[in-house]
Design an enzyme around this catalytic site. Structure first.
Site: not given
Lengths: 310, 492
Positions: B318, B321-323, B492
């Site tokens: 996760s 996924w954000h960066g 994102f």
């Protein structure tokens, strides 16, 4: 749907009226753009020498010391794009115009106002001079609303003072901005000069060079077609600034302007390293103060305007 | 096209009017073409990338439904590879290359792999996950493959939630494109109210706090500890108002046209644990990870150590996924750690609560739990917002070591009448507006917990209702910050 529109309209009318009131009051606040425009349009017929450029000529060239009627259309961070647009907007109506003096700063040929943090000034040109930089998006609210341009927070602040503001203080009738800057030479130092040169290096976008050169050439060409002399100048700066600049950019600037001069029979007066100017003439490392402006305007008069008069 | 722009205002009004003016059978086409326009307002050419994954997933869906056994699995894998591949190239390639450069550098070698000079397509992670959700659901037999290419494309591209979610599921959204939505005054005004509330959170709170946050986080080495602490707390509210504001506007815009999008935020800072926080924050993403990754890893139906590992893996991914940066990985890992730690120490904490008799004071207990959760979440945001790992560590260190002294100095200066400047880039009135708006928002959140606020407003006398409308509209116009700031989650 009609019911929704009706209610929305009733709800929004007071809001729109309030916004319209703000727009009306904000439009009346004098700033460097609307004041200068009003000044210019009041004396179009009599202007013989027009000075174009950025803050270096806005602060550093005072047409009061010219032996012909002069006006400076320079403004803060003004790029060659606006020099051209402003000059060509009025050239037909300036019946006495004999000479256009164009300031070429270190970064002028590489800089579009739109690219730097002063880009907000683009909207002032659009709102007050009706000149829209082509890269501005049609849907930018700052193009239509002074409330958005000044920002709502600032506008509410102005409203708190009953819109009794003046952003064109010290702007003379001839377009020169006179700052009482004698106390400000604290800005003059090697480190400040280096920082300034680096800042100007950051304004130089090689990808912009061709379009800016072409804009400048159009300006010169149009002026020459109207039998108006074109003179390029580069304003004096202190060694604390010029020792940090990129010599290659400076060389290319000189080459470009000399090329235009040869093509269109113009003259170029480069005062960049002129040692007649000392620290007491400067507001900071690359701007003259009012003492320097008097001296520099006198020099321009002696070396450029007197020649034109003949 | 930003929701907080004149461009969107014109776009939304026009699309909505035309939507209700044309027959139902043409509406999907209007929505699809306007969604394309909406997306192309950012970087037009990137619509080709979106088109590529849409075509792949559309056919993958049909073949997944037609085939069985191993072949079916292969179609799913091919579709996932295509989606993740695009994500990997545009989002993670340079990050991986950076790490390769670092590793080779330690052994004195140069990295021969070139860097890509590309801009991340806006909202790539969102629509990729939404597309993957479709193929996985078709694979699992929970969703029929969509035969109408236009409707499938609209499922991925539906403009309100295209660039920042909520990440929808095919079961919730696709059938709605076939439903006829009539003009419903109450529903439309509800949608508009939600949009106005979202816009308020974005321009009055988030974009105002962003000024202080950017001032501190873009130059942390020039800041004092107290400013860092304040900026970090501000960031907690900034990111919430920014993202939940976007979600409200997305859900509201969809509702105006008759579509029901899933709830994405549910007063997350009122959570009493990290577990609860993730049930209230970015719900569409956390439920995506739960449904498609956590359960696939075995969820909690495995040995306890494996369960903890599953949780940790999910949060690590996760974060990624954000960066594409180690700061995001650490942010995710921190949340994974918080969750696992909470599980490991559950009985111990319950015992402590009994010993200290906190369990006898439920209100105090719940306030303390909420505060602790907020502090943990806020601490983790440091990694999320910092420009580098080095800066994040610097901020943590100086927040801890300097803040006490800074507060002492501050009190001393205030008592002497000396002007205090925390160098947050906000004037006093701006700070007051920011604080005031946060307090208003939190009061509304508390009221939302007890009452159906939207219905209460609708049923109030006209002078109450319109006073509220005017307060919100005038706040948006006159207290809003308009600097064309993008929504944080667009990256994102």
């Amino acid at each position: 749907m009609v019911q929704l529109f009706k209610k929305a309209l009733i709800l929004l009318i007071p809001v729109l009226l309030l916004m319209a009131f703000f727009e009306y009051e904000l439009r009346k606040i004098p700033n460097l753009y609307n004041t200068k425009r009003a000044s210019l349009e009041n004396q179009l017929d009599s202007i013989s020498v027009l000075v174009l450029g950025n803050s270096q000529t806005l602060l550093g060239v005072n047409p009061e010391y010219f032996s012909m009627k002069g006006f400076t259309l320079s403004n803060m961070s003004q790029s060659i794009f606006y020099d051209k647009e402003l000059c060509l907007k009025y050239i037909d109506r300036m019946k006495s115009l004999k000479c256009v003096i164009i300031n070429i700063s270190y970064f002028s040929l590489w800089h579009q106002l739109h690219d730097d943090k002063e880009g907000w000034r683009d909207y002032f040109y659009s709102q007050f001079w009706d000149i829209r930089y082509p890269e501005l998006k049609w849907h930018d609210s700052k193009l239509y609303s002074l409330l958005m341009l000044y920002t709502p927070q600032e506008s509410v602040g102005y409203a708190a003072h009953f819109f009794n503001e003046d952003f064109s203080q010290n702007l003379n009738r001839n377009g020169w901005l006179g700052y009482d800057t004698l106390q400000n030479n604290v800005f003059i130092s090697d480190s400040a000069g280096k920082e300034r040169a680096e800042f100007h290096d950051g304004l130089c976008w090689p990808s912009r060079y061709d379009e800016i050169y072409s804009t400048l050439e159009t300006l010169v060409d149009e002026c020459r077609k109207q039998q108006v002399e074109v003179v390029f100048i580069t304003t004096p700066v202190l060694p604390t600034y010029y020792k940090f600049i990129d010599r290659e950019i400076e060389r290319k600037n000189t080459l470009a302007i000399n090329g235009l001069c040869n093509k269109y029979s113009c003259k170029y007066f480069n005062y960049f390293r002129d040692d007649r100017f000392t620290e007491k003439d400067f507001y900071d490392n690359d701007h003259l103060n009012f003492i320097g402006a008097e001296k520099f305007s006198g020099i321009i008069n002696d070396e450029i305007i007197s020649e034109i008069k003949r | 096209m930003l929701f907080n722009s004149l461009h969107f205002l014109v776009f939304f009004v026009l699309v909505t009017i035309v939507y209700f003016a044309i027959p139902h059978k043409y509406r999907w086409f209007l929505l699809l073409s306007s969604s394309c326009y909406f997306y192309m307002a950012f970087i037009p050419v990137y619509i080709l990338i979106l088109g590529f994954t849409i075509v792949i997933d559309y056919f993958a869906g049909i073949y997944l439904e037609k085939t069985e056994g191993k072949m079916k699995k292969w179609f799913l894998i091919a579709s996932l590879i295509a989606n993740i591949g695009v994500l990997a190239i545009f989002k993670y390639y340079n990050f991986l290359n950076d790490n390769l450069t670092g590793i080779l550098g330690t052994f004195g070698h140069q990295n021969p792999v070139p860097y890509l000079s590309i801009i991340l397509p806006i909202g790539l992670s969102f629509h990729t996950f939404q597309a993957m959700s479709y193929t996985i659901e078709v694979y699992r037999g929970k969703q029929k493959a969509e035969r109408n290419f236009g409707i499938y494309a609209l499922y991925v591209m539906f403009y309100p939630q295209l660039v920042a979610g909520p990440i929808e599921r095919p079961q919730n959204l696709i059938h709605q494109f076939y439903e006829k939505h009539s003009f419903d005054y109450r529903r439309i005004t509800d949608g508009l109210k939600l949009m106005a509330w979202g816009l308020f959170k974005k321009v009055v709170i988030a974009d105002r706090l962003a000024i202080a946050v950017d001032t501190v986080y873009n130059n942390p080495f020039q800041q004092q500890g107290l400013s860092m602490v304040i900026a970090t707390i501000f960031f907690s509210f900034q990111i919430f108002c920014d993202f939940s504001g976007y979600s409200d506007m997305a859900i509201g815009a969809a509702r105006v046209m008759g579509f029901r999008l899933m709830k994405n935020f549910d007063r997350p800072y009122h959570s009493k644990s990290i577990h609860e926080f993730w049930g209230r924050w970015h719900i569409s993403l956390s439920s995506w990870f739960r449904d498609y990754l956590y359960i696939s890893l075995g969820g909690n139906r495995v040995t306890i150590p494996r369960w903890y590992l599953n949780l940790f893996i999910v949060f690590l991914i996760s974060g990624l996924w954000h960066g594409a940066s180690w700061t995001f990985v650490i942010w995710g890992a921190l949340h994974g750690f918080f969750l696992v730690f909470a599980l490991v120490t559950k009985s111990m904490r319950e015992k402590l609560s009994r010993v200290t008799r906190l369990n006898k004071h439920p209100l105090l207990n719940s306030v303390l739990q909420t505060l602790l959760t907020f502090m943990l979440v806020t601490f983790s945001w440091i990694f999320f917002r910092a420009n580098s790992l080095q800066e994040a560590l610097y901020i943590i260190k100086h927040s801890i070591t300097d803040t006490g002294q800074n507060i002492h100095d501050l009190i001393l200066n205030v008592s002497k009448g000396v002007a205090v400047d925390l160098h947050l880039g906000l004037s006093k009135p701006q700070m007051l507006i920011g604080f005031g708006a946060i307090i208003v928002m939190e009061i509304i959140h508390l009221l939302q917990n007890r009452y159906r606020l939207s219905e209460w407003i609708s049923e109030s006398p006209v002078y109450v209702r319109w006073s509220i409308y005017y307060s919100v509209i005038l706040s948006i116009i006159f207290l809003g910050v308009y600097e064309n700031r993008q929504f944080i989650y667009f990256q994102f």
